[in-house]
Design an enzyme around this catalytic site. Structure first.
Site, PDB file in Angstrom:
ATOM      1  N   PHE A  59      59.170  24.400  69.052  1.00 34.67           N
ATOM      2  CA  PHE A  59      58.354  24.600  67.857  1.00 34.67           C
ATOM      3  C   PHE A  59      58.472  23.366  66.969  1.00 34.67           C
ATOM      4  O   PHE A  59      59.563  22.967  66.560  1.00 34.67           O
ATOM      5  CB  PHE A  59      58.807  25.838  67.088  1.00 34.67           C
ATOM      6  CG  PHE A  59      57.981  26.100  65.853  1.00 34.67           C
ATOM      7  CD1 PHE A  59      56.666  26.536  65.964  1.00 34.67           C
ATOM      8  CD2 PHE A  59      58.521  25.916  64.592  1.00 34.67           C
ATOM      9  CE1 PHE A  59      55.902  26.775  64.822  1.00 34.67           C
ATOM     10  CE2 PHE A  59      57.772  26.161  63.454  1.00 34.67           C
ATOM     11  CZ  PHE A  59      56.447  26.588  63.570  1.00 34.67           C
ATOM     12  N   TYR A  61      57.174  21.360  63.447  1.00 35.59           N
ATOM     13  CA  TYR A  61      56.621  21.646  62.119  1.00 35.59           C
ATOM     14  C   TYR A  61      56.483  20.387  61.261  1.00 35.59           C
ATOM     15  O   TYR A  61      55.862  20.420  60.196  1.00 35.59           O
ATOM     16  CB  TYR A  61      57.507  22.660  61.387  1.00 35.59           C
ATOM     17  CG  TYR A  61      58.972  22.260  61.363  1.00 35.59           C
ATOM     18  CD1 TYR A  61      59.469  21.411  60.395  1.00 35.59           C
ATOM     19  CD2 TYR A  61      59.845  22.722  62.343  1.00 35.59           C
ATOM     20  CE1 TYR A  61      60.801  21.033  60.382  1.00 35.59           C
ATOM     21  CE2 TYR A  61      61.171  22.359  62.346  1.00 35.59           C
ATOM     22  CZ  TYR A  61      61.653  21.512  61.360  1.00 35.59           C
ATOM     23  OH  TYR A  61      62.973  21.136  61.365  1.00 35.59           O
ATOM     24  N   GLY A  62      57.077  19.269  61.712  1.00 33.42           N
ATOM     25  CA  GLY A  62      57.033  18.023  60.952  1.00 33.42           C
ATOM     26  C   GLY A  62      56.694  16.858  61.860  1.00 33.42           C
ATOM     27  O   GLY A  62      55.673  16.864  62.544  1.00 33.42           O
ATOM     28  N   GLU A 137      67.196  14.247  67.210  1.00 32.12           N
ATOM     29  CA  GLU A 137      67.299  15.141  66.067  1.00 32.12           C
ATOM     30  C   GLU A 137      68.729  15.347  65.567  1.00 32.12           C
ATOM     31  O   GLU A 137      68.926  15.715  64.413  1.00 32.12           O
ATOM     32  CB  GLU A 137      66.684  16.500  66.415  1.00 32.12           C
ATOM     33  CG  GLU A 137      65.193  16.448  66.683  1.00 32.12           C
ATOM     34  CD  GLU A 137      64.406  16.036  65.454  1.00 32.12           C
ATOM     35  OE1 GLU A 137      64.662  16.570  64.365  1.00 32.12           O
ATOM     36  OE2 GLU A 137      63.537  15.152  65.595  1.00 32.12           O
TER      37      GLU A 137
END
Length: 245
Positions: A59, A61-62, A137
């Site tokens: 997923f 989102y940025g 990340e």
């Protein structure tokens, strides 16, 4: 100015280009960098609780929307209930910020819902792709945000996906800032990877291209665009002088 879904962005690439680039050496990261064994363990741990289908989704989102850092074989738009997109990962003094003007990065925080993109990883290369993704990340221990499984609703049905969510106990959680306080920081922060205004501009633009209109981020890009325009109108190219909170 770009027109996206009939909406005109206030924060444009032209305004982003007015921000003076970072000068100087990169600041050392805090904490301890994970080892290869640490990354391997993290990948095995997340896969140990993978859905029984064996299908692995990510997923985004940025920045993972416009730079997924891994291979994928399918993309959908989906909503993650119980989570919301937030500039709560701070203060960044290493990538898109500095000691003088630290930045804020996006993460997922609890509450609300978040619409983003879900990517299906190639089944024959799940571990290698997750290894690349985790190395991007997760840069230090403890990490500012952590991988976990979240539920995602898509037009084709519900699925489970890996998402990076804020680690509220990791020391980098910055919550309850007003939009004005966030805009003050994003309008001036710049580091070796570029400016926070560029990060915000790219995120909003790619969300809009997917048909996702995040009202809070849209209002934020308006505020950041206004600040950059006001601070650089007389002498384009000079550093923005406003200070973060």
């Amino acid at each position: 100015m770009p027109v996206l879904n009939s909406r005109r962005m206030r924060l444009t690439p032209e305004l982003v280009a007015r921000i003076a680039p970072h000068v100087g050496e990169s600041r050392p990261l805090p904490g301890t960098p994970p080892s290869d064994a640490d990354y391997d363990d993290a990948v095995r741990a997340i896969l140990a609780s993978a859905p029984s289908s064996g299908t692995i989704w990510l997923f985004a989102y940025g920045s993972l929307i416009w730079n997924p850092a891994c291979d994928f074989v399918e993309r959908r738009v989906g909503i993650a209930p119980g989570w919301h997109r937030s500039f709560c990962l701070g203060w960044d003094r290493w990538y898109r910020g500095s000691d003088k003007h630290p930045g804020l990065m996006l993460s997922l925080d609890r509450g609300g819902q978040c619409e983003g993109a879900v990517y299906r990883l190639p089944p024959e290369a799940v571990e290698s792709n997750l290894g690349r993704l985790f190395r991007r990340e997760i840069r230090t221990r403890p990490s500012g945000h952590l991988p976990r499984w979240v539920n995602v609703r898509t037009a084709a049905g519900q699925l489970r996906a890996i998402a990076f969510v804020i680690n509220r106990k990791g020391g980098r959680y910055v919550g309850r800032l007003s939009l004005d306080e966030i805009a003050d920081a994003l309008a001036v922060a710049v580091g070796p990877w570029g400016s926070m205004a560029e990060y915000l501009c790219s995120t909003v633009r790619h969300l809009e291209e997917l048909g996702i209109h995040d009202r809070r981020l849209w209002a934020l890009q308006e505020l950041v665009g206004e600040r950059i325009d006001a601070a650089t109108a007389v002498a384009p190219g000079l550093p923005v002088s406003r200070s973060p909170p």
